[in-house]
Design an enzyme around this catalytic site. Structure first.
Site, PDB file in Angstrom:
ATOM      1  N   SER A 281      -4.363 -72.545   9.518  1.00 18.76           N
ATOM      2  CA  SER A 281      -3.805 -73.427  10.590  1.00 18.76           C
ATOM      3  C   SER A 281      -2.175 -73.346  10.381  1.00 18.76           C
ATOM      4  CB  SER A 281      -4.119 -74.856  10.215  1.00 18.76           C
ATOM      5  OG  SER A 281      -3.495 -75.330   9.091  1.00 18.76           O
ATOM      6  N   ASP A 282      -1.553 -73.904  11.218  1.00 16.39           N
ATOM      7  CA  ASP A 282      -0.022 -74.150  10.931  1.00 16.39           C
ATOM      8  C   ASP A 282       0.126 -75.341  10.259  1.00 16.39           C
ATOM      9  OD1 ASP A 282       2.806 -73.262  12.918  1.00 16.39           O
ATOM     10  OD2 ASP A 282       2.681 -73.955  11.015  1.00 16.39           O
ATOM     11  N   TYR A 283       1.365 -75.704   9.840  1.00 15.12           N
ATOM     12  CA  TYR A 283       1.547 -76.603   8.865  1.00 15.12           C
ATOM     13  C   TYR A 283       1.231 -78.010   9.111  1.00 15.12           C
ATOM     14  CZ  TYR A 283       4.542 -78.391   4.893  1.00 15.12           C
ATOM     15  OH  TYR A 283       4.751 -78.795   3.687  1.00 15.12           O
TER      16      TYR A 283
END
Ligand code: GLC
Length: 741
Positions: A281-283
């Protein structure tokens, strides 16, 4: 031998699947020993260097205790080889199974040696140079202990209000696809088992470059057809070139956040594109499903992401906190978790981390690997090739006649203006600023006056600048935007020059001296309001560690500019987004000119007082020499469906010196089952030509190049008539036609 083959075939028939690779066998055996929590641990990534690390409920967590408990599979953003080695030692020696950590970082345009921002490198149209930049970045990063970079960014975008255009390859799907694939090849090399190659990461999946209003993280909403034709090709090309990982985007896609979107992550990514790596996932993007409003709490967000087969959670801690209970409640199957964890273990195996967890990094290797002369030279070369000469009235450039130079502007001595964003390992004291490059190349000829700051006047600054210009033969102004105002969370409602810079430019213009502007920026800017005050305009972007030397190389004429725009430059903010591959509409603007205050309306798709065309179009760029394109020939004017078309033209250097041309092939499908762009880039070749030299370029248009998302949603060709153009800009005039029967 024969017996083995028979056994293998039997095993396959019995097993009902293709023979497993060594990596798969290793992962399957290791999984048998792992607890559910350890599997969830491998699927969890944390960023301990960002200070106190908190879990999903906001409580501080003890990263080292978690590593010993086998609860952290990956770490990002560590700063030194020592930190990385220390943490790896704990994982390998103190956790139950000793599974090595995968260390990642955003090495997106260089590690210690910073290369031009990605949008600049795309303007080089030199795939070999881009590939080499990525491999040098991997060489330095791996020497630190980093085995995974969150790059390339494959997001197409035509909206310079969005700060992250600096990280991509611009507005065109074809160019972005080629650049993305080249970067994957550069990072991953021939084999991930090589300790100077690292995992690449195709991001941000998907369509993150199309946020409403150009505002970062904003809603993305488009038809599946538009997505498939304009945004999908670069992700697909990067995956086909072997990208090891994919990162989900922050945005929602068709109203479902990408990190929980099983159409994106299962149907499209796995089933259709055949991606077999792992997805991160992104952050904290899993946690952000709550803000999106599609998850009531972290537990639901974790379940949604797990059931969408998002393999790794970047930093939210949701998988560790809720994964076991979700399995317990039957919301998520352990079998699914096992297959997601397997993807991560296989990647670690391919890197050789199980053989030798310390094969990456080490302080002495790092010190010996960074800032190598030949790599600095590569950075200087690609920086030169990424710069775009947009205007050069009366051949003012190059400055090769001993002119006294007044170097003026807020960025004349700014290392940050050379580096741009995402440069965690930069060294300002190793960065060649513009004034350093000029004083080295034009000794005794340069005076410097800042004139103003990026966004503010300086007391007496303009007077200083005017005095410097009065004493010089030419004024060179370094204008634009600060390097740190590109990239993430850098959305702007205007891309005009800041007022203080406009005032400075106007004041220097009034001295009557010739004016050259070096534009340092991470995004296209709207320059119509100032362009008449500029005699020569060189777009230098944020050119990297060697920026100052590369700029001086071009300004002096030692090298000729060869960059061509990967993204259109609008005249004014109101034109945004402006792109070359627009659709014709039912009322195409025929360029009859503009409505004056008292003339009749023009009932076409145009503005009242502004042309549709950008100030500088995609593909445009000048040189110190001149190229002509002629003798276009469609070698196969009539083909059947499934056959390729060959087109060639002659490129000639008709100017007074050597230079590199970028021959570009554009195509238009004149009549189709859906509306098609008026032009689409379908080929390019950068060729170096001596003065007077000519060469034929030949392009092949394959059936895939002519295919598109048809009315029936199939990606395929259709018969019909096509136009083609070859030239050195998207408004190339040299034309040909062919027919697909
Ligand atoms: C950021 C960015 C992404 C980056 C990641 C890790 O928020 O969106 O591009 O790779 O977090 O730093």
């Amino acid at each position: 031998m024969k017996k083995t083959v028979i056994l293998l075939v039997c095993a396959t028939l019995i097993g009902g699947c293709t023979p497993r690779s060594e990596a798969e066998r290793f992962a399957d055996n290791l999984l048998k020993k792992m607890t559910l929590r350890e599997k969830l641990g491998q699927m969890s990534q944390f960023a301990p260097s960002t200070g106190v690390v908190t879990g999903p409920d906001g409580d501080p967590i003890d990263v080292y205790a978690m590593i010993k408990a086998g609860e952290i599979g990956s770490v990002l953003n560590l700063k030194t080889p020592q930190e990385i080695e220390h943490m790896q030692r704990i994982a390998v020696d103190s956790s139950r199974l000793g599974i090595p950590i995968l260390f990642g970082h955003d090495i997106i345009h260089g590690c210690k040696i910073i290369f031009p921002i990605n949008l600049a490198s795309a303007c080089s149209w030199n795939l070999d140079a881009v590939r080499k930049s990525a491999s040098i970045a991997a060489y330095e990063a791996s020497a630190m202990g980093i085995a995974w970079t969150f790059s390339p960014m494959c997001d197409v975008s035509a909206d310079p209000r969005w700060g992250r255009v600096s990280e991509g390859a611009g507005e065109d799907p074809y160019l972005t696809a080629k650049m993305s694939a080249a970067m994957v090849e550069g990072y991953q090399g021939a084999s991930l088992a090589d300790s100077s190659t690292i995992l690449s990461c195709v991001k941000h999946f998907a369509a993150y470059g199309a946020p409403e209003a150009g505002r970062d993280y904003n809603t993305v909403d488009m038809s599946e057809r538009m997505f498939r034709d304009r945004y999908l090709p670069p992700y697909k090309a990067a995956i086909e070139s072997g990208a090891a990982t994919v990162m989900t985007s922050f945005n929602d896609f068709d109203a479902i956040p990408a990190s929980g979107n099983d159409w994106l992550l299962k149907t499209l990514l796995r089933d259709e594109l055949g991606f077999d790596g792992f997805v991160v996932s992104d952050y904290r993007a899993i946690e952000e499903m709550m803000a999106h409003g599609t998850a009531a709490d972290m537990n639901e967000a974790a379940g949604t992401a797990l059931n969408a087969n998002l393999d790794m959670d970047m930093v939210s801690g949701a998988y560790l906190a809720y994964g076991e209970a979700l399995v317990e409640e039957g919301i998520v199957s352990e079998k699914e978790i096992e297959s997601m964890c397997r993807n991560i273990l296989i990647a670690k195996y391919k890197l050789g981390l199980f053989d030798d967890p310390f094969r990456y990094g080490g302080a002495d290797r790092f010190d010996k690997s960074i800032y190598k002369e030949e790599n600095l030279e590569s950075a200087r070369e690609v920086a030169r090739e990424s710069m775009v000469l947009l205007k050069n009235d009366s051949g003012l450039l190059p400055l090769d006649s001993g002119e006294r130079i007044a170097l003026i502007g807020p960025f004349v001595s700014s290392p940050r203006a050379m580096l741009g964003s995402w440069t965690a390992f930069r060294d300002f004291d190793r960065t060649v600023t513009v004034d350093m490059g000029f004083k080295s190349r034009f000794p005794g000829r340069v005076s410097v006056a800042k004139g103003c700051d990026a966004f503010d006047d300086i007391e007496g600054g303009i007077a200083d600048a005017v005095r410097a210009a009065d004493k010089a033969d030419v004024a060179v102004l370094v204008l634009g935007l600060p390097g740190e105002l590109s990239g993430e969370a850098a959305s702007m409602t205007s891309v005009e020059l800041p007022d203080c810079q406009k005032k400075l430019l106007s004041a220097v213009r009034q001295t009557g001296k010739p004016v050259i502007v070096l534009l340092a920026t991470g995004r296209p800017m709207a320059l119509e309001s100032v362009i008449d005050d500029i005699d020569a305009l060189l777009l230098v972007w944020h050119p990297g560690t060697m920026g100052g030397h590369a700029i001086a190389d071009l300004v002096s004429g030692d090298f000729s500019p060869s960059g061509h725009l990967a993204m259109s430059f609008p005249r004014c903010d109101g034109q945004i987004p402006v792109r070359y591959n627009y659709k014709n509409t039912g009322r195409p603007a025929d360029g009859v000119g503009l409505r004056s205050t008292n003339s009749r309306k023009i009932y076409q798709s145009c503005y009242l007082f502004t042309p549709n065309a950008p100030l500088y179009p995609f593909g445009y760029g000048l040189s110190y020499t001149e190229f002509s394109f002629d003798s276009l020939e469609v070698l196969t004017p009539e083909v059947a469906l499934g056959e390729s078309v060959r087109i060639r033209a002659r490129v000639s250097n008709v100017g007074n010196r050597e230079g590199a041309a970028v021959a570009q092939l554009y195509m238009r499908d004149l009549v189709a089952s859906t509306t098609r762009p008026v032009r689409e880039l379908k080929g390019f070749e950068k060729l170096f030509l001596k003065k007077g030299e000519s060469r034929f370029v030949e392009f092949v248009l394959t059936p895939d190049d002519m295919a598109f998302c048809r009315k029936d949603m199939e990606f395929a060709q259709e018969p019909g008539e096509f136009k083609v153009w070859i030239g050195d800009s998207s408004d190339a005039a040299l034309e040909g036609v062919f027919v697909v029967k």
